[in-house]
Motif scaffolding. Structure first.
Motif, PDB file in Angstrom:
ATOM      1  N   CYS A 118     -23.831 -22.435  23.561  1.00 50.64           N
ATOM      2  CA  CYS A 118     -22.840 -21.378  23.586  1.00 50.64           C
ATOM      3  C   CYS A 118     -23.383 -20.235  22.748  1.00 50.64           C
ATOM      4  O   CYS A 118     -24.000 -20.460  21.712  1.00 50.64           O
ATOM      5  CB  CYS A 118     -21.531 -21.871  22.973  1.00 50.64           C
ATOM      6  SG  CYS A 118     -20.788 -23.188  23.938  1.00 50.64           S
ATOM      7  N   HIS A 119     -23.125 -19.018  23.203  1.00 53.73           N
ATOM      8  CA  HIS A 119     -23.565 -17.848  22.438  1.00 53.73           C
ATOM      9  C   HIS A 119     -22.316 -17.140  21.928  1.00 53.73           C
ATOM     10  O   HIS A 119     -21.779 -16.270  22.599  1.00 53.73           O
ATOM     11  CB  HIS A 119     -24.437 -16.949  23.322  1.00 53.73           C
ATOM     12  CG  HIS A 119     -25.615 -17.678  23.890  1.00 53.73           C
ATOM     13  ND1 HIS A 119     -26.661 -18.103  23.102  1.00 53.73           N
ATOM     14  CD2 HIS A 119     -25.894 -18.112  25.143  1.00 53.73           C
ATOM     15  CE1 HIS A 119     -27.553 -18.744  23.850  1.00 53.73           C
ATOM     16  NE2 HIS A 119     -27.114 -18.768  25.089  1.00 53.73           N
ATOM     17  N   LYS A 144     -25.246 -12.963  25.658  1.00 55.37           N
ATOM     18  CA  LYS A 144     -25.504 -14.245  26.313  1.00 55.37           C
ATOM     19  C   LYS A 144     -26.806 -14.285  27.122  1.00 55.37           C
ATOM     20  O   LYS A 144     -27.573 -15.243  26.998  1.00 55.37           O
ATOM     21  CB  LYS A 144     -24.291 -14.595  27.177  1.00 55.37           C
ATOM     22  CG  LYS A 144     -23.075 -14.866  26.256  1.00 55.37           C
ATOM     23  CD  LYS A 144     -21.748 -14.604  26.894  1.00 55.37           C
ATOM     24  CE  LYS A 144     -20.650 -14.262  25.910  1.00 55.37           C
ATOM     25  NZ  LYS A 144     -20.569 -15.015  24.672  1.00 55.37           N
TER      26      LYS A 144
END
Ligand code: RM4
Ligand code: MN
Length: 395
Positions: free
Chosen positions: A295-296, A301
């Motif tokens: 996950c960013h 992203k």
């Protein structure tokens, strides 16, 4: 093998390497405290796939994207598969979801109530339909089931119910499909997870059959676990189906792979290279699927995924440059420091020029991170993606 030979072999192996991206990395994510949004974030599965395709465009080694059902539910999966192909990528593993229904409070595939178990099994039938429509061959199952208190439930009965549920899911597979079974030490339950470790995952896979393989998520172990040992053992028995790569400092942090401990990533890739397990079989169904599960939360992203892919490439390149003749000779001779140095010398090599050469030979920019940053793509997304609701982890 001489050093130039090793370099040439490394380039060949790196040319064939592929890394699979998770669709959920392109939606918003956060912690239980806050999910941050950012301009230009994908709003639906189509946009997530388009974003994944950008990562492939700049790196050349990320040709598949994993979906998560129901987060990536669409009306027409065949159309989604066609769209992906038009974007230059394919649909990878289909991830099921057993953690977001109220009925699953006390378990899904392990629940004492058969009706709840049947519901969880039926969800996998839906996932297999998605696989058939998109051409995906991997069904990935992370079991979030567990208990919070000693005595809360019968640990063994839960295993028996799990074995039965898994058998029914396995029976849904086509011959070219695989069932990838993931494990996790803790969370969302904190006394006993029902698949807490690779041993439990392996026991179930062995009972199911050859199409069942273990998924190793690098964030799902106790802090001091020797992950490369697990990699070696699963490869040894032919049951390492896939990685979920990410970095952790504390719990299941899902940070960029290679960010927290690049030496660990190198040691993992070293076991892969030692076992000659880098490539996937031509039909794509066998071998280790190198996936990211990240996950960013605070970084953008697409560049976060590009950085992750290049980190995996760097660790792989270093593992490929290990002087294996020298390593094996030193090991055989009991030369402790010589053997250790064979690894650390390779780890200390700056492989960025090698990877630049690899990319240029494929017609790509030598530095995908810089090339994406300079492309203006992120600004275009922010300008184009106005209105609607941004996709987010868990929805
Ligand atoms: C879980 C697990 C699964 C992933 C979900 C999103 O923690 O790691 O692999 O599908 O998160
Ligand atoms: Mn995972």
């Amino acid at each position: 093998m001489t050093s130039p030979d090793r370099r040439a072999r490394a380039l060949d192996a790196l040319r064939a390497q592929t890394i699979e991206l998770p669709s959920w990395a392109f939606g918003n994510s956060g912690t239980r405290f806050k999910v941050f949004g950012a301009p230009g974030v994908a709003r639906d599965p189509w946009e997530k796939i388009a974003d994944a395709a950008q990562v492939h465009r700049y790196t050349g080694v990320a040709p598949r994207v994993s979906l998560h059902i129901p987060w990536d539910r669409v009306e027409d999966y065949a159309a989604l598969g066609t769209f992906a192909a038009e974007q230059g990528v394919a649909i990878g593993a289909i991830n099921s979801n057993l953690f977001q229904d109220d009925e699953y409070r006390l378990g899904s595939l392990t629940h004492a109530d058969r009706a709840v178990r049947d519901r969880a099994i039926a969800h996998h039938a839906e996932c297999v339909e998605v696989m058939r429509a998109t051409g995906s061959t991997d069904l990935k199952l992370w079991l979030p089931d567990g208990t919070n208190y000693a005595g809360q439930d019968d640990l063994r009965a839960r295993q028996d119910r799990l074995a039965d549920s898994l058998q029914q899911i396995y029976a849904l597979l086509d011959p070219e499909h695989r069932l990838l079974v993931e494990y996790k030490i803790y969370e969302p339950y904190f006394y006993a997870m029902d698949i807490p470790d690779w041993g439990t995952s392996l026991v179930h896979c062995l009972a199911l059959g050859d199409q069942a393989q273990v998924v190793l998520d690098t964030g799902h172990h106790a802090p001091s676990t020797n992950i490369e040992f697990i990699v070696m053992q699963l490869l040894r028995v032919g049951r390492l189906g896939a990685f979920d790569f990410n970095s952790r400092n504390y719990g299941d942090d899902d940070l960029i792979v290679g960010a927290a401990d690049p030496f660990q990533l190198f040691r993992i890739m070293n076991e892969i290279v030692e076992a000659d397990a880098l490539g996937r079989a031509g039909d794509g169904t066998a071998g280790v699927n190198f996936m990211l599960d990240q996950c960013h939360n605070i970084e953008p992203k697409i560049p976060g995924q590009i950085r992750s892919v290049t980190n995996v490439q760097e660790a792989t390149a270093k593992a490929l440059l290990v002087d294996r003749d020298a390593l094996h000779a030193a090991q055989q001779a009991g030369d402790v420091l010589g053997a250790h140095a064979a690894l650390t010398d390779a780890f200390a090599t700056d492989v960025r020029p090698l990877l630049a050469e690899l990319r240029e030979s494929a017609g790509l920019h030598p530095d995908p991170n810089a090339a994406y940053a300079a492309s203006g793509h992120q600004d275009r997304l922010a300008a184009d993606r106005v209105g609607g609701t941004q996709a987010s982890w868990g929805a």
